[in-house]
Design an enzyme around this catalytic site. Structure first.
Site, PDB file in Angstrom:
ATOM      1  N   GLY A 188      48.039  40.786  39.365  1.00  0.00           N
ATOM      2  CA  GLY A 188      48.521  41.797  40.307  1.00  0.00           C
ATOM      3  C   GLY A 188      50.006  42.060  40.168  1.00  0.00           C
ATOM      4  O   GLY A 188      50.595  41.925  39.091  1.00  0.00           O
ATOM      5  N   SER A 189      50.633  42.372  41.300  1.00  0.00           N
ATOM      6  CA  SER A 189      52.006  42.890  41.281  1.00  0.00           C
ATOM      7  C   SER A 189      53.042  41.939  40.706  1.00  0.00           C
ATOM      8  O   SER A 189      54.145  42.369  40.366  1.00  0.00           O
ATOM      9  CB  SER A 189      52.412  43.269  42.697  1.00  0.00           C
ATOM     10  OG  SER A 189      51.477  44.166  43.219  1.00  0.00           O
ATOM     11  N   MET A 190      52.729  40.640  40.605  1.00  0.00           N
ATOM     12  CA  MET A 190      53.701  39.721  40.002  1.00  0.00           C
ATOM     13  C   MET A 190      54.031  40.174  38.583  1.00  0.00           C
ATOM     14  O   MET A 190      55.130  39.945  38.089  1.00  0.00           O
ATOM     15  CB  MET A 190      53.129  38.300  39.960  1.00  0.00           C
ATOM     16  CG  MET A 190      52.984  37.651  41.307  1.00  0.00           C
ATOM     17  SD  MET A 190      52.671  35.873  41.175  1.00  0.00           S
ATOM     18  CE  MET A 190      51.055  35.839  40.440  1.00  0.00           C
TER      19      MET A 190
END
Lengths: 168, 571
Positions: free
Chosen positions: B277-279
């Site tokens: 995801g956004s990491m």
């Protein structure tokens, strides 16, 4: 004359035999002692080994934490409880204030963590020389302040940290 | 006879004289050979007795603690020397029923010491015409003493060895476990089986038990709070690459690993691969900055969702306007990250993600390592989705080691679970420049001060990081609704990062306290916010004043410049 020589030889032989048996018995007893000590060493080692395992078992962080909660009530160190030596002001040599009055320059220490004069950042030298900290100067000459007039910072137990602040 | 009477040598002639001379020569030769043989023996005797240490032979020696260590399998200890796994000598109790005089009496006596055995069963065991039956394996020393004191004839002890894990499940996924024959079956026990069997006094891991405990306790609490099904966490030293803590929950008791749910054996940190995801936007920003495709003032139009073939890329709580590069991270804009990835291009993205170790199986000293799931074809749509962390599944270990490289100034170093000598820094490969790394560190700090990481902003430790909430893939290859992996990758202190902390919570449930959110900003950041102030004093990180002018100056990012100004937007 022949008899005397023979006698001398027999005596020497007897002495040698006696010496040999003495040494032999000594060796046997030393061997027994060594075997006994070796066995004892191994037994002790085994016991140490068991005790090490038990020590590790008893030092489980979870258990230590429970014991702490029951008996000593220590808390993790709060960031505001840290301060560097450089952030503590020098004790002024002469003061121009009434005994019992609040010492100037100590408010910050108690209200909040005194911000380090130069925070310990990499690249900078956190242990800067003390004379770099401007010592407060008080103009008028006055009698040295009584020791009990200096407000003591509240002390907190434990650790090598500087007790310059109270836990929140 | 007349010849023999006349035996003066002078007068000997012919055959007789010849025979005598042959005899003499032979005698001489034999004598010479014997002389030679005795000389050799004499010389050897002198050599052995005089020159080569002619002392008494040593038939006896003191017990050497190292050679005579009572057990055959070496210990495993943590970085401070606390025992994680050890072998104990135990006694196992067996009987020879033929020698038992009164089985009823013997059984009754044994029950007094070993009350967990059943009297009837024991009595049957002790009767009969056999010569061997186990009564009980691995007695404690106290039990052994008491059985001995009973003095039952026909009952004997057998020396046995047992693997013991004094810390229980605390580091179970790293240490692993052994089978009944003391063979390593998982973790370090398996990968270092030969070394451990070779004896010696132990293998030191990089794990710090105290940090391990804090991780496990806080992640457990964080999971409980949101009724999650699992959790994982790691703490890594960014300079040495040492793993200081690695927790995967639920975990297991290494003494009895097979009794419970087999899912507990699964190491989420190393074996599990997930879309992060956004990491991943951190990698996108790093590669865009380092390749020159973008700089800190670049802007990306995130005003409307991107429609590409049958997919729509949209933002969670989007701003609906043009965003600067720092804003893309602060507001975690999928559209912005997709456009950033596109600006860098597929080839650049592939090259950098490869250099960050995200496209091949990582290495670590434990056998449970999962390979990433890399798309077969790397099309434009893949570039865009990977830009915000979907379409490429990697293990948390890979995620964390990539962030370690950003945190330490741009150098990929091998991660290890074995203790390195103090100050030993392994050779690494530079993936991004120091300048890019410094910019990334500022951006990570910004996400925590101004973005989704606020709940991890503990005073004094200058935490930086990035949240990631990834929808989990269901059995059919689609995404599950409301089933997410909420993660937060962080480093501290951000002025000169020393440690990376990555925590994931698997399938958090909405709760009232989080206003129904299951995103990492609500679920995982508070956990990291409790972990860091507890482990920082252990790690010797001294707190600084976050509000100090020079700290603020070092972390300053001018990120709102794009507000209301479309500027040089990409597209």
């Amino acid at each position: 004359m022949i008899g005397r020589t023979t006698f001398l030889w027999l005596l020497l032989a007897a002495l040698a035999g006696y010496g040999l048996f003495q040494v032999k018995y000594q060796v046997v007893s030393l061997e027994e002692e060594l075997a006994r000590l070796n066995a004892a060493t191994l037994r002790e080692q085994n016991q140490i080994h068991v005790l090490e395992a038990e020590w590790s078992y008893l030092n489980q962080p979870q258990r230590l934490e429970e014991l702490n909660e029951r008996f000593v009530h220590l808390k993790p160190i709060n960031p505001v409880q840290f301060a560097s030596i450089a952030s503590i002001p020098m004790r002024p040599e002469r003061l121009d204030i009434e005994p019992g009055a609040r010492l100037p320059g100590t408010e910050g220490m108690i209200a909040r963590m005194a911000p380090p004069r130069r925070p310990a950042l990499p690249g900078t030298n956190p242990g800067q020389p003390r004379d770099a900290a401007p010592a407060p100067v008080y103009s008028a000459a006055a009698a040295p302040i009584a020791p009990n007039a200096i407000p003591k910072p509240p002390t907190i137990s434990g650790g090598s940290i500087l007790p310059v602040s109270v836990p929140r | 006879m007349s010849m023999m009477g006349n035996n003066t040598p002078q007068k000997l002639e012919g055959a007789t004289k010849q025979a005598l001379e042959i005899g003499r020569t032979r005698l001489l030769m034999t004598g010479a050979i014997f002389l030679l043989a005795f000389t050799v023996i004499g010389a050897r005797l002198a050599d052995i007795t005089v020159f080569q240490g002619g002392a008494e032979p040593k038939n006896h020696a003191a017990a050497n603690p190292r050679n005579a260590w009572p057990t055959t399998r070496a210990d495993i200890v943590d970085r401070n020397g606390s025992l994680l796994a050890t072998s104990l000598v135990t006694a196992s109790l067996y009987a020879n029923p033929r020698q038992i005089l009164d089985s009823r009496d013997a059984a009754q006596k044994l029950i007094t010491v070993l009350p967990e055995l059943s009297l009837a069963e024991l009595q049957t065991k002790l009767t009969g015409n056999r010569s061997f039956t186990w009564i009980r394996r691995h007695l404690t020393p106290k039990q052994q003493y008491e059985v001995n004191r009973l003095g039952i004839p026909g009952v004997y002890f057998q020396r046995d060895e047992r693997r013991v894990y004094p810390q229980g499940p605390l580091a179970a996924h790293v240490v692993g476990f052994t089978g009944v024959d003391n063979d390593g079956l998982a973790g370090i026990e398996r990968s270092f089986d030969e070394v451990l069997k070779g004896g010696g006094r132990g293998l030191a891991l990089s794990i710090d038990l105290r940090i391990q405990h804090v991780l496990r306790q806080e992640i457990t609490a964080g999971m409980k709070r949101v009724n999650a099904i699992g959790g994982a966490g790691m703490v890594i030293d960014v300079h040495s690459g040492e793993m200081l803590g690695m927790v995967s929950l639920p975990d297991f008791d290494p003494h009895n690993p097979t009794s419970l749910d087999p899912k507990t054996l699964f190491n989420r940190n190393t074996l599990g691969v997930y879309e992060q995801g956004s990491m991943f936007k951190l990698f996108t920003a790093a590669l865009a900055l380092d390749s020159g495709a973008a700089n800190m003032t670049s802007t990306f139009d995130a005003s409307k969702p991107i429609k590409i073939s049958r997919f729509t890329i949209s933002d969670f709580q989007g701003k609906g306007r043009v965003l600067s590069l720092p804003e893309v991270l602060v507001y975690s804009s999928n559209i912005g990250a997709a456009k950033m990835a596109l600006a860098a291009g597929s080839e650049v993205q592939k090259k950098y993600l490869g250099a960050f170790g995200l496209l091949r199986k990582p290495t670590l000293e434990i056998p449970e390592i999962g390979a990433p799931m890399v798309p077969a074809q790397w099309k434009e749509i893949n570039t865009m989705t990977i830009g915000f962390g979907h379409g490429l599944a990697v293990s948390p270990l890979q995620m964390a080691s990539g962030i370690v490289a950003i945190a330490n100034g741009g150098v990929m170093r091998p991660i290890t679970v074995l203790k390195r000598a103090a100050g030993e820094h392994p050779q690494g490969n530079r993936v991004i420049s120091q300048r890019t790394a410094t910019d990334m560190q500022k951006l990570m700090r910004l996400v925590v001060t101004d973005g989704s990481g606020k709940n991890a902003n503990v005073p004094g430790y200058l935490v930086g990081g990035k949240t990631g909430t990834a929808e989990k893939v269901n059995e059919h290859g689609g995404y599950k609704r409301r089933a997410v992996l909420s993660s937060f990758v962080s480093a501290f202190p951000m002025t000169n990062p020393r440690y990376v902390v990555l925590v994931s919570i698997d399938e958090p449930q909405p709760i009232k306290e989080n206003f129904g959110y299951i995103t990492a900003g609500w679920v995982t950041t508070p956990v990291v916010g409790r972990i860091i102030p507890r482990i920082a004093p252990i790690l010797g990180v001294s707190p600084v004043d976050d509000q100090a002018a020079d700290v603020k100056a070092r972390m300053y990012v001018n990120y709102t410049s794009a507000k209301g100004r479309p500027g040089a937007s990409v597209e």
